[in-house]
Design an enzyme around this catalytic site. Structure first.
Site, PDB file in Angstrom:
ATOM      1  N   HIS A  78      -4.381   4.977 -28.286  1.00 45.85           N
ATOM      2  CA  HIS A  78      -5.339   3.550 -27.741  1.00 45.85           C
ATOM      3  C   HIS A  78      -5.728   2.867 -29.246  1.00 45.85           C
ATOM      4  O   HIS A  78      -6.896   3.340 -29.943  1.00 45.85           O
ATOM      5  CB  HIS A  78      -6.339   3.950 -27.012  1.00 45.85           C
ATOM      6  CG  HIS A  78      -6.195   4.559 -25.547  1.00 45.85           C
ATOM      7  ND1 HIS A  78      -5.982   3.527 -24.596  1.00 45.85           N
ATOM      8  CD2 HIS A  78      -5.990   5.720 -25.178  1.00 45.85           C
ATOM      9  CE1 HIS A  78      -5.656   4.344 -23.520  1.00 45.85           C
ATOM     10  NE2 HIS A  78      -5.526   5.430 -23.925  1.00 45.85           N
TER      11      HIS A  78
ATOM     12  N   CYS B 154      -0.162   3.505 -23.898  1.00 46.68           N
ATOM     13  CA  CYS B 154      -0.457   4.600 -22.896  1.00 46.68           C
ATOM     14  C   CYS B 154       0.305   4.509 -21.960  1.00 46.68           C
ATOM     15  O   CYS B 154       1.550   4.472 -21.612  1.00 46.68           O
ATOM     16  CB  CYS B 154      -1.981   4.940 -23.045  1.00 46.68           C
ATOM     17  SG  CYS B 154      -2.308   6.567 -22.278  1.00 46.68           S
ATOM     18  N   TYR B 155      -0.552   4.436 -20.526  1.00 42.67           N
ATOM     19  CA  TYR B 155       0.489   4.355 -19.660  1.00 42.67           C
ATOM     20  C   TYR B 155       1.354   3.229 -19.387  1.00 42.67           C
ATOM     21  O   TYR B 155       2.509   3.191 -19.092  1.00 42.67           O
ATOM     22  CB  TYR B 155      -0.492   4.169 -18.285  1.00 42.67           C
ATOM     23  CG  TYR B 155       0.679   4.476 -17.069  1.00 42.67           C
ATOM     24  CD1 TYR B 155       0.992   5.210 -16.388  1.00 42.67           C
ATOM     25  CD2 TYR B 155       0.696   2.953 -16.418  1.00 42.67           C
ATOM     26  CE1 TYR B 155       1.596   5.045 -15.153  1.00 42.67           C
ATOM     27  CE2 TYR B 155       1.289   2.719 -15.108  1.00 42.67           C
ATOM     28  CZ  TYR B 155       1.736   3.706 -14.406  1.00 42.67           C
ATOM     29  OH  TYR B 155       2.520   3.738 -13.359  1.00 42.67           O
TER      30      TYR B 155
ATOM     31  N   LYS C 299     -20.131 -10.438 -22.043  1.00 44.86           N
ATOM     32  CA  LYS C 299     -21.522 -10.510 -22.285  1.00 44.86           C
ATOM     33  C   LYS C 299     -21.632 -10.843 -23.895  1.00 44.86           C
ATOM     34  O   LYS C 299     -22.532 -11.712 -24.115  1.00 44.86           O
ATOM     35  CB  LYS C 299     -22.104  -9.177 -21.913  1.00 44.86           C
ATOM     36  CG  LYS C 299     -23.515  -9.204 -21.917  1.00 44.86           C
ATOM     37  CD  LYS C 299     -24.083  -9.946 -20.525  1.00 44.86           C
ATOM     38  CE  LYS C 299     -25.581 -10.114 -20.631  1.00 44.86           C
ATOM     39  NZ  LYS C 299     -25.993 -10.407 -19.179  1.00 44.86           N
TER      40      LYS C 299
ATOM     41  N   GLY D 161      -3.834   3.472 -17.771  1.00 48.02           N
ATOM     42  CA  GLY D 161      -4.288   3.983 -16.451  1.00 48.02           C
ATOM     43  C   GLY D 161      -4.157   5.327 -16.136  1.00 48.02           C
ATOM     44  O   GLY D 161      -3.392   5.892 -16.956  1.00 48.02           O
TER      45      GLY D 161
ATOM     46  N   GLU E 274      -7.301   0.161 -28.924  1.00 45.27           N
ATOM     47  CA  GLU E 274      -8.339  -0.681 -28.941  1.00 45.27           C
ATOM     48  C   GLU E 274      -9.732   0.281 -29.158  1.00 45.27           C
ATOM     49  O   GLU E 274     -10.915  -0.619 -29.255  1.00 45.27           O
ATOM     50  CB  GLU E 274      -8.489  -1.209 -27.412  1.00 45.27           C
ATOM     51  CG  GLU E 274      -8.487  -0.121 -26.493  1.00 45.27           C
ATOM     52  CD  GLU E 274      -7.332   0.638 -25.991  1.00 45.27           C
ATOM     53  OE1 GLU E 274      -6.312   0.348 -26.801  1.00 45.27           O
ATOM     54  OE2 GLU E 274      -6.993   1.252 -24.765  1.00 45.27           O
TER      55      GLU E 274
ATOM     56  N   ASP F 264     -27.782 -15.172 -18.725  1.00 46.74           N
ATOM     57  CA  ASP F 264     -26.766 -15.790 -18.091  1.00 46.74           C
ATOM     58  C   ASP F 264     -26.865 -17.079 -17.450  1.00 46.74           C
ATOM     59  O   ASP F 264     -26.422 -18.052 -17.889  1.00 46.74           O
ATOM     60  CB  ASP F 264     -25.907 -14.862 -17.046  1.00 46.74           C
ATOM     61  CG  ASP F 264     -25.371 -13.501 -17.464  1.00 46.74           C
ATOM     62  OD1 ASP F 264     -25.109 -13.452 -18.765  1.00 46.74           O
ATOM     63  OD2 ASP F 264     -24.941 -12.517 -16.763  1.00 46.74           O
TER      64      ASP F 264
END
Ligand code: XMP
Length: 511
Positions: free
Chosen positions: A170, A80-81, A367, A53, A172, A228
């Protein structure tokens, strides 16, 4: 179903964390950082991830999760945060860094532990991706330091007793070496997840849930031609067959070939109940003389609802409205914003007016997962990979008044653009690529004579989510081919320009 809970502290990568977890076949939910501990532990939660964050933990009003989150007996990974907050709440020491670390940073592994298992052991350096202004100076009591960097003494820490873990970098992002393994270690070794979240299992479960919920009642769905709504309809159709009626309003503002494809897919391939409403003239009549973009949008939205209601009204007793709402539309951001639901993703106002319950089978999917479900359900590639298209369609890509003649012109230019973009193999890399017809006429020469024709524009952008976008660096040869073809094949157009603005400050669409 087992799940991981991600508490969102407003980090730019929160959704990316969720994607990585899902790619490892573990279901996860993103909750705001202030979610109640009972909500975090609800169901079959196997572990918690605290996201990054933008805040500093010493800032006034810095976001904090409840301390009980660390006492639920669930493994927690702070990123991280999230790690700094964990360190701070558990009485470690967090300080502003003298040397901020951004981007590529070498991480020195001191101890493998469970988190870094399989990453070649102690003493190894990993390239990681960092972005932080504060750092953990001292890990809290009970924690061991697993890694450091040149400037950060505690770049990874673990309390294997309480099963609490933190990483300053990170895992990710793709630039972090071993990132996937670190996340997999957390999910499987530490949380004991079994990894059964697949699109086949999702489809099977959804079909069952939809059947149970709908029972013998009936549902309607508005097909837009986009992925969608098509996937939502196909999924519900698989569950309840003829109890679903799909309504496709052809407002005449779609691109070349799209209305035909919707009919082909749903009526002929899926044998679904499909009502295709031919409403081109009706929309054109209402659009006559309208130049203002917002007025166009509003009028098209209203007219759409009217047509839809008329058709649905003829069907007799209907209980459900199927919508293609997806996860990014429903996530409540950790920054405290209310759930963002773009009005154009929904058939605005319908459930209220028609007294319908909403059926949103994709509301937990990203998605890429929607596309995987689409392929699994047998939808054609053209629909599965279709670039986003605005509800008001070509009307907001024609500057000024929308007329049949201009629509036809734009459809022809647009078809050339898409054909060439596809031929160059660029279609899937681009968020959107399309033509705009301006109301500006300019002078040209054609043959030996002077011409005076329309100016068209080409817009092609890359983007993750449509919120920000960059203009695409299309190869000159592709630009050249598009320009030549438009000039040769659409004589009413005498000039083609390429839009080289990013969003912000411009928007993707011109209106
Ligand atoms: P802008 O132009 O705001 O577009 O940068 C961001 C994304 O949203 C789409 N868009 C719309 N979609 N109804 C829609 O369904 C609308 O009124 C609308 N306006 C923009 C646009 O195509 C882009 O993907």
């Amino acid at each position: 179903m087992e799940r991981i809970v991600i508490l969102d502290f407003g980090g730019q990568y929160t959704q990316l964390i969720a994607r990585r977890v899902r790619e490892a076949h573990v279901y996860c939910d993103i909750l705001p950082y202030h979610a109640a501990p009972a909500e975090v532990a609800a169901g079959q939660t196997r572990g918690v991830i605290l996201s990054g964050g933008p805040a500093s933990i010493y800032e006034e009003g810095a976001p904090r999760c409840a301390e009980e989150v660390f006492q639920l007996g669930l493994p927690v990974l702070g990123i991280c945060y999230g790690m700094q907050l964990m360190a701070h709440l558990l009485r470690g020491r967090v300080e502003p860094a003298a040397q901020r670390e951004y981007g590529r940073t070498r991480l020195l592994l001191l101890e493998e532990g469970e988190l870094f298992a399989g990453l070649a052991g102690e003493g190894r350096a990993l390239v990681t991706w960092m972005s932080h202004g504060d750092l953990v100076r001292e890990a809290p009591p009970g924690f061991r330091v697993l890694a450091r960097t040149e400037n950060t003494p505690v770049a990874a820490m673990a309390d294997s007793e309480r099963r609490l873990f933190g990483v300053q970098f990170h895992p990710e992002v793709v630039h972090t070496e071993g990132g996937r393994e670190i996340i997999a270690n957390f999910l499987f070794r530490i949380c004991g997840c079994s990894g059964q979240w697949t699109m086949e299992s999702f489809i099977a479960r959804s079909v069952e849930e939809i059947r149970e919920r709908v029972g013998g009642r009936r549902a309607v769905c508005a097909l837009s031609g986009g992925v969608d709504s098509a996937v939502a309809a196909a999924l519900v159709h698989r569950a309840i067959g003829d109890q679903l009626t799909c309504i496709f309003v052809d407002h005449g503002l779609l691109r070349q070939g799209e209305p035909e494809q919707v009919e082909e897919t749903f009526r002929r391939e899926f044998k679904a109940n499909l009502i295709a409403v031919q409403a081109r003239e009706r929309f054109l009549r209402r659009l006559a003389g309208v130049r203002d973009p917002e007025a166009k949008r509003k009028l098209i939205g209203e007219e759409f609802i009217r047509v839809f209601e008329e058709e649905a009204g003829r069907l007799g007793e209907i209980s459900f409205l199927v919508q293609g709402t997806t996860y990014p539309d429903v996530i409540e951001s950790g920054a405290g914003h209310a759930a963002v639901i773009k009005s154009h993703h929904n058939v605005g106002g319908l459930p209220d007016r028609m007294n319908l319950e909403l059926l949103e089978p994709l509301r937990y999917l990203f998605k890429d997962e929607v596309r995987a479900v689409a392929l699994e359900l047998g939808l054609p590639e053209e629909i599965v990979w279709r670039q986003p298209f605005p509800g008001p369609g070509l009307a907001i890509r024609i500057i000024g008044e929308v007329t049949e003649e201009r629509l036809e012109l734009l459809r022809r230019i647009d078809a050339i653009v898409l054909e060439e973009i596809r031929r160059a193999g660029l279609y899937r890399q681009l968020w959107q690529s399309f033509a705009v017809l301006t109301d500006l006429r300019t002078v040209g020469v054609m043959g030996d004579g002077r011409s005076y024709g329309y100016t068209a524009a080409l817009r092609a952008v890359t983007s993750e989510d449509g919120m920000t976008a960059d203009w695409a660096r299309l190869p000159y040869e592709v630009l050249e081919r598009i320009s030549n073809r438009v000039m040769n094949e659409v004589p009413a157009v005498t000039r083609l320009v390429y839009d080289i603005t990013s969003k912000p400050p411009a928007t993707i669409e011109w209106e």
